[in-house]
Scaffold this motif. Structure first.
Motif, PDB file in Angstrom:
ATOM      1  N   PRO A  46     -10.358   5.584  28.885  1.00  0.00           N
ATOM      2  CA  PRO A  46     -11.203   6.727  29.256  1.00  0.00           C
ATOM      3  C   PRO A  46     -12.153   6.333  30.394  1.00  0.00           C
ATOM      4  CG  PRO A  46     -11.134   6.463  26.882  1.00  0.00           C
ATOM      5  CD  PRO A  46     -10.500   5.239  27.467  1.00  0.00           C
ATOM      6  N   ILE A  47     -12.217   7.183  31.432  1.00  0.00           N
ATOM      7  CA  ILE A  47     -13.091   6.909  32.577  1.00  0.00           C
ATOM      8  C   ILE A  47     -14.285   7.861  32.466  1.00  0.00           C
ATOM      9  CG2 ILE A  47     -13.277   6.906  35.089  1.00  0.00           C
ATOM     10  CD1 ILE A  47     -10.306   6.376  35.251  1.00  0.00           C
ATOM     11  N   VAL A  48     -15.420   7.311  32.039  1.00  0.00           N
ATOM     12  CA  VAL A  48     -16.634   8.103  31.871  1.00  0.00           C
ATOM     13  C   VAL A  48     -17.675   7.777  32.927  1.00  0.00           C
ATOM     14  CG1 VAL A  48     -16.266   8.411  29.413  1.00  0.00           C
ATOM     15  CG2 VAL A  48     -17.512   6.406  30.201  1.00  0.00           C
ATOM     16  N   ASP A  49     -17.558   6.617  33.532  1.00  0.00           N
ATOM     17  CA  ASP A  49     -18.515   6.203  34.563  1.00  0.00           C
ATOM     18  C   ASP A  49     -18.262   7.015  35.833  1.00  0.00           C
ATOM     19  OD1 ASP A  49     -20.353   4.931  36.122  1.00  0.00           O
ATOM     20  OD2 ASP A  49     -19.216   3.074  36.366  1.00  0.00           O
ATOM     21  N   PRO A  50     -19.288   7.735  36.327  1.00  0.00           N
ATOM     22  CA  PRO A  50     -19.095   8.525  37.559  1.00  0.00           C
ATOM     23  C   PRO A  50     -18.610   7.694  38.733  1.00  0.00           C
ATOM     24  CG  PRO A  50     -21.167   9.115  36.483  1.00  0.00           C
ATOM     25  CD  PRO A  50     -20.656   7.904  35.761  1.00  0.00           C
ATOM     26  N   GLY A  51     -19.131   6.485  38.870  1.00  0.00           N
ATOM     27  CA  GLY A  51     -18.705   5.630  39.978  1.00  0.00           C
ATOM     28  C   GLY A  51     -17.231   5.279  39.887  1.00  0.00           C
ATOM     29  N   LEU A  52     -16.746   5.012  38.679  1.00  0.00           N
ATOM     30  CA  LEU A  52     -15.332   4.677  38.494  1.00  0.00           C
ATOM     31  C   LEU A  52     -14.451   5.891  38.747  1.00  0.00           C
ATOM     32  CD1 LEU A  52     -13.565   2.283  37.783  1.00  0.00           C
ATOM     33  CD2 LEU A  52     -13.683   2.948  35.366  1.00  0.00           C
ATOM     34  N   LYS A  53     -15.009   7.095  38.412  1.00  0.00           N
ATOM     35  CA  LYS A  53     -14.246   8.313  38.689  1.00  0.00           C
ATOM     36  C   LYS A  53     -14.068   8.515  40.199  1.00  0.00           C
ATOM     37  CE  LYS A  53     -15.399  10.967  34.515  1.00  0.00           C
ATOM     38  NZ  LYS A  53     -16.033  12.204  33.988  1.00  0.00           N
ATOM     39  N   VAL A  54     -15.163   8.317  40.954  1.00  0.00           N
ATOM     40  CA  VAL A  54     -15.082   8.439  42.418  1.00  0.00           C
ATOM     41  C   VAL A  54     -14.120   7.401  42.980  1.00  0.00           C
ATOM     42  CG1 VAL A  54     -16.397   8.244  44.577  1.00  0.00           C
ATOM     43  CG2 VAL A  54     -17.400   9.415  42.590  1.00  0.00           C
ATOM     44  N   PHE A  55     -14.185   6.187  42.444  1.00  0.00           N
ATOM     45  CA  PHE A  55     -13.287   5.121  42.893  1.00  0.00           C
ATOM     46  C   PHE A  55     -11.833   5.516  42.645  1.00  0.00           C
ATOM     47  CE2 PHE A  55     -10.898   1.210  41.941  1.00  0.00           C
ATOM     48  CZ  PHE A  55     -11.058   0.538  43.143  1.00  0.00           C
ATOM     49  N   THR A  56     -11.542   6.077  41.444  1.00  0.00           N
ATOM     50  CA  THR A  56     -10.171   6.500  41.125  1.00  0.00           C
ATOM     51  C   THR A  56      -9.727   7.626  42.037  1.00  0.00           C
ATOM     52  OG1 THR A  56     -10.530   5.887  38.809  1.00  0.00           O
ATOM     53  CG2 THR A  56      -8.688   7.355  39.280  1.00  0.00           C
TER      54      THR A  56
END
Length: 356
Positions: free
Chosen positions: A56-66
């Protein structure tokens, strides 16, 4: 230029795609993912498989990276695929345009030579004709072999030369001469028959392997027949029986053509060795040329020590151990040969021994 452009596009796309994939794997690893999970996530993301997130991707930064991985990876992949498709399409278009230009070029050519067969003999023939500046069209079933001729600017037609359609594509109605130099005698006979049926006035030169084939080719409509095997045998015989003549002439092809031309005019060239007992030992060049009906010409005098006198003077004296190279009418050859062999007993004329 367009082909190199598509390759450059593919290289650039691959560079961006690989860079994005490596960066994404490193980014997910730094986020606490295992290397296997990171590689799996990058693969299903970039190639659009979309099985679901590994974690699960909950970190906003990781979402932008993805999101950046998706956009950059998919775009670079499409860029590579586009370059590949462009390269294939351009190749097909270029081949089609090249075939069209080739067809137009042949249609505008007349009084040309058609060469059927692009093997060893055909390639040598094309090289000689290109040097002479004679326009030509080469016909062969092997497209790979014709590609080389096409790159050299020669008009080519891929197909079976025994097929009427292929010969018409080669412009046989407008051609002045056709040379069929295929490896098989039967194929050369069929090409000759087909060509003669399509153009009654065209000159046909055919390659044959035996005297029997020569007769068949002539009956089929060939104007002239060349027998490479016989020419080769004659060449070897000349090397054995007349080494001085061969040295004098130098070029093997010129020597073979010279002998054929001489025979057509009733002439012959012979080599006469002079020994100590020969009646010609001590004679002058003038005396020898006057032997018979005066139709003898001493082309060269090969001295015993190796010196070759081309076009010797009338006053030059022949000595024992010398060799004479004489050009004469065939009816005058017996007189000079009998004179030379009067005391020696034998001499050589084109590989045949004569006895006094």
């Amino acid at each position: 230029m367009s082909g190199s452009s598509s390759i450059h596009k593919m290289r650039l796309g691959m560079f961006v795609l690989v860079g994005t994939s490596v960066s994404a794997v490193i980014g997910y690893t730094l986020a606490g993912w295992s290397v296997l999970d990171a590689v799996y996530m990058v693969a299903i993301t970039i190639f659009g498989v979309g099985y679901g997130e590994v974690r699960p991707i909950v970190d906003p930064g990781l979402k932008v990276f993805t999101l950046l991985v998706v956009v950059t990876g998919c775009s670079s992949g499409i860029y590579v695929l586009g370059g590949f498709v462009q390269m294939i399409a351009e190749g097909e278009i270029q081949r089609a345009l090249g075939a069209r230009r080739m067809s137009r070029g042949i249609e505008q050519t007349s009084q040309h030579a058609i060469i059927c067969g692009y093997g060893r003999v055909g390639q040598t023939l094309v090289t000689e004709l290109r040097t002479s500046g004679i326009p030509m069209v080469v016909v062969d079933r092997n497209a790979d072999r014709l590609a080389e001729a096409e790159r050299d600017g020669v008009f080519v037609v891929v197909g079976d030369a025994t097929d009427e359609v292929v010969l018409k594509r080669a412009g046989i109605e407008r051609a002045s001469v056709l040379a069929t130099v295929l490896n098989g005698d039967a194929q050369n006979v069929f090409v000759t028959l087909t060509a003669r049926d399509l153009n009654e006035s065209i000159q046909i030169i055919a390659r044959g392997e035996s005297v029997a084939t020569e007769r068949k080719l002539l009956r089929s409509g060939a104007d002239r027949v060349v027998l490479p095997t016989m020419i080769g045998a004659t060449k070897i015989a000349n090397l054995i029986s007349c080494p001085s003549v061969e040295t004098l002439v130098g070029d093997a092809g010129a020597f073979a053509r010279m002998n054929q031309d001489l025979e057509a005019f009733g002439l012959g060239m012979l080599e006469i060795p002079i020994n100590a007992k020969s009646a010609l030992a001590g004679a002058t060049i003038k005396d020898i040329e006057l032997t018979g009906d005066g139709g003898n010409v001493v082309v060269a005098l090969c001295r015993d020590h190796g010196e070759v006198l081309r076009n010797p003077k009338h006053s030059d004296v022949v000595s024992a151990g010398d060799r004479l190279i004489i050009l004469s009418h065939k009816e005058d050859l017996p007189a000079v040969t009998r004179k030379a062999a009067q005391e020696s007993g034998t001499m050589v004329y084109r590989g045949t021994k004569y006895t006094s």
